[in-house]
Design a protein around this motif. Structure first.
Motif: not given
Length: 213
Positions: A106, A171, A137, A178, A174-175, A119, A141, A110
């Motif tokens: 990731i 979640y 998304h 990123s 990744v959140s 993005c 994502y 990113f």
């Protein structure tokens, strides 16, 4: 930024390979122009000229600039996913190592200039074209979240510590990775080593809380 050579049409009905080449040239050209000049400053006619195709050919495939941008998003995510998959041979069945691997992928994805630029373009056009942002998304994502959640669920069963909510853990990973990269990347260039170290840190924090999964 990758620049696609202008497509040079041949006489006669195009082959499947030629049709694919035309589409790839259009999408690569459009992505470069959108990211370099901004969505509003790029005309469909300019994309056709730069790609070396007729306006009719372009509009037959992408009837609007919004449709073209959506196609660019799908093509870009597919390209990045294929690039990330080249490291799949490094995956093990150890959940600690696997989660860190995903976090590093990731960070690598990113942290790349083309991903960050796309993005930012999505943020700039989100209010006018929510369906385009939704496409990024969903195919980007949520795709990453799904892969990680499945790993967490499967490996948790294998090692006898099943996760109650693998989706939430995915979640969070990744959140966090990123989001940090997008925020920091907007203000400065992030060295690859720093991005990888932060990815490990986020993964380690989640692993330390595994009893709460």
């Amino acid at each position: 930024m990758q620049t696609a050579p202008a497509f040079k049409p041949k006489r006669g009905r195009p082959t499947v390979e030629q049709v694919a080449a035309i589409e790839q040239t259009i999408l690569t050209t459009a992505r470069r122009m959108f990211l370099e000049d901004g969505f509003d400053n790029v005309a469909m006619e300019a994309v056709a000229t730069e790609a070396g195709v007729s306006k009719g050919t372009l509009y037959a495939r992408h009837p609007s600039k919004e449709a073209l941008l959506t196609a660019v998003v799908h093509s870009s995510v597919a390209e990045w996913s294929a690039r990330a998959a080249q490291h799949d041979h490094l995956l093990t069945d150890n959940i600690n190592e696997r989660l860190r691997h995903h976090a590093r992928i990731i960070a690598s994805s990113f942290g790349s200039p083309d991903v960050q630029a796309l993005c930012r373009l999505m943020f700039a056009t989100q209010e006018r074209f929510p369906s385009v942002s939704a496409a990024l998304h969903d195919v980007g994502y949520l795709y990453a979240v799904g892969i990680i959640a499945r790993d967490i669920a499967d490996l948790g069963v294998k090692d006898g510590i099943p996760a109650r909510d693998p989706d939430s853990v995915a979640y969070m990973l990744v959140s966090s990775v990123s989001g940090w990269l997008l925020q920091e990347g907007a203000a400065r260039d992030i060295p690859a080593e720093e991005a990888q170290d932060m990815a490990d840190r986020f993964a380690d924090l989640l692993l330390a809380a595994r009893a709460s999964w």
